[in-house]
Design a protein around this motif. Structure first.
Motif, short mmCIF file in Angstrom:
data_model
loop_
_atom_site.label_atom_id
_atom_site.label_comp_id
_atom_site.label_asym_id
_atom_site.label_seq_id
_atom_site.Cartn_x
_atom_site.Cartn_y
_atom_site.Cartn_z
N ALA A 193 -9.53 -17.81 -117.01
CA ALA A 193 -8.98 -18.90 -116.82
C ALA A 193 -7.66 -18.88 -116.46
N LEU A 194 -6.80 -17.87 -117.09
CA LEU A 194 -5.22 -17.86 -116.96
C LEU A 194 -5.13 -17.20 -115.49
N GLU A 195 -6.12 -16.23 -115.05
CA GLU A 195 -5.79 -15.28 -114.03
C GLU A 195 -6.29 -15.89 -112.65
N ASP A 196 -7.66 -16.52 -112.82
CA ASP A 196 -8.47 -16.62 -111.64
C ASP A 196 -7.84 -17.93 -110.79
N GLU A 197 -7.47 -17.77 -109.60
CA GLU A 197 -6.78 -18.92 -108.76
C GLU A 197 -7.92 -19.97 -108.61
N ASP A 198 -9.16 -19.59 -108.79
CA ASP A 198 -9.98 -20.65 -108.43
C ASP A 198 -10.36 -21.57 -109.71
N ALA A 199 -9.93 -21.12 -110.71
CA ALA A 199 -10.21 -21.90 -112.16
C ALA A 199 -9.00 -22.54 -112.66
N THR A 200 -8.92 -23.77 -112.76
CA THR A 200 -7.92 -24.61 -113.42
C THR A 200 -8.12 -25.02 -114.61
N VAL A 201 -7.39 -24.87 -115.38
CA VAL A 201 -7.86 -25.45 -117.04
C VAL A 201 -6.93 -26.28 -117.47
N LEU A 202 -6.83 -27.72 -117.74
CA LEU A 202 -5.94 -28.40 -118.50
C LEU A 202 -6.51 -28.69 -119.87
N VAL A 203 -5.32 -29.04 -120.61
CA VAL A 203 -5.44 -29.28 -121.97
C VAL A 203 -5.12 -30.78 -122.23
N ALA A 204 -6.17 -31.59 -122.49
CA ALA A 204 -5.73 -33.11 -122.42
C ALA A 204 -4.99 -33.50 -123.57
N ALA A 205 -4.23 -34.58 -123.43
CA ALA A 205 -3.56 -35.00 -124.78
C ALA A 205 -4.29 -35.81 -125.97
N GLU A 206 -5.55 -36.06 -125.51
CA GLU A 206 -6.46 -36.80 -126.48
C GLU A 206 -7.61 -36.16 -126.45
N PRO A 207 -8.29 -36.23 -127.81
CA PRO A 207 -9.53 -35.59 -127.88
C PRO A 207 -10.75 -35.82 -126.91
N VAL A 208 -11.44 -34.81 -126.45
CA VAL A 208 -12.57 -35.20 -125.65
C VAL A 208 -13.95 -35.23 -126.46
#
Length: 274
Positions: A193-208
């Motif tokens: 997730a950190l290295e693949d340019e086709d994968a973008t991971v975001l961490v939300a400010a609120e619980p999912v």
């Protein structure tokens, strides 16, 4: 003639006997004589005559040349009753899914409940929901994917890796709890997730609190049980559901931080405390 009754009495009268509903449906289709009604619904002639008398007293039907015809008022009663039955059946079918989303304050549009297909995990197939989500992820090869997930699992990670290998581009939003579990338990998936340019991971400010997966016009919404296991999977291509999904995704993206930034911050905090 009967005296004016409370409208609720009319509802109780109609719903109190399957024969009454069946006879009303029969006359709604076309005018009938009592004998023809008796043959069609397999009721006794006495029952049919008694029900028809009740309908006539309520002015839902009239007789003309021996046939029973439904009045405009009777048509409205019939149609409203059928609509109510459809709504109750819908509530039985999607009630758990709708309740799960309401507890999460997801704002899912009520009209959208009639515009999709539901997969539910139950005692006969406890993995039905998980299996369906994995299938949906795998079907996204070569497509743009937007997703929100309140859980991380090995099966999800493996399906996502295969989809990325086949040309998908994934934008995923998770919360801090899921991120921590991913870092601790799924190192290789986190690294990709950190290295693949086709994968973008975001961490939300609120619980999912529920899952959301979109590709093209296909929307998949996932709710979970008390142990956070997938319980219901609702799929739709309806524009109403699609608009809701886009709005919810953007809401979670607002204020979310890239996974790289969050992990770097964690590393810096550890270093400063040593």
């Amino acid at each position: 003639m009967m005296s004016e009754e409370n409208p609720r009495d009319g509802i109780r009268y109609l719903s109190g006997s399957p024969a009454r509903v069946a006879i009303l449906r029969t006359i709604r289709r076309e005018p009938r004589r009592p004998a023809a009604i008796t043959d069609e619904i397999e009721a006794t002639r006495t029952t049919v005559q008694r029900v028809l008398a009740g309908f006539r007293e309520r002015r839902w039907v009239v007789t003309r040349e021996g046939d029973y015809h439904m009045t405009p008022a009777g048509e409205r009663v019939h149609d409203a009753y059928e609509s109510l039955l459809e709504e109750v059946e819908l509530a039985d079918r999607v009630g758990r899914f709708a309740a799960d989303l309401e507890r999460a304050d997801a704002g899912f549009p009520a009209e959208g409940l009639t515009c999709g297909e539901l997969t539910v995990a139950d005692g006969r197939d406890p993995l039905a929901a998980v299996d369906r989500v994995v299938e949906i992820i795998r079907e996204a090869a070569g497509e743009e994917v937007q997703a929100i997930s309140p859980i991380v699992t090995r099966r999800y990670n493996e399906a996502a890796a295969g989809t990325l290998d086949h040309g998908a581009r994934i934008r995923l939003v998770i919360d801090k709890e899921v991120m921590a579990a991913s870092v601790a338990e799924f190192t290789s998936a986190t690294e990709r997730a950190l290295e693949d340019e086709d994968a973008t991971v975001l961490v939300a400010a609120e619980p999912v609190e529920y899952g959301l997966f979109t590709r093209g016009d296909h929307v998949c919404v996932v709710t979970h049980d008390d142990r956070n296991s997938p319980r219901c999977v609702f799929e739709s291509r309806d524009p109403i559901v699609r608009t809701w999904a886009e709005e919810r995704f953007e809401r979670y993206c607002d204020g979310a931080k890239p996974l790289t930034e969050v992990i770097d911050g964690m590393t810096e905090n550890r270093s400063s405390t040593m």
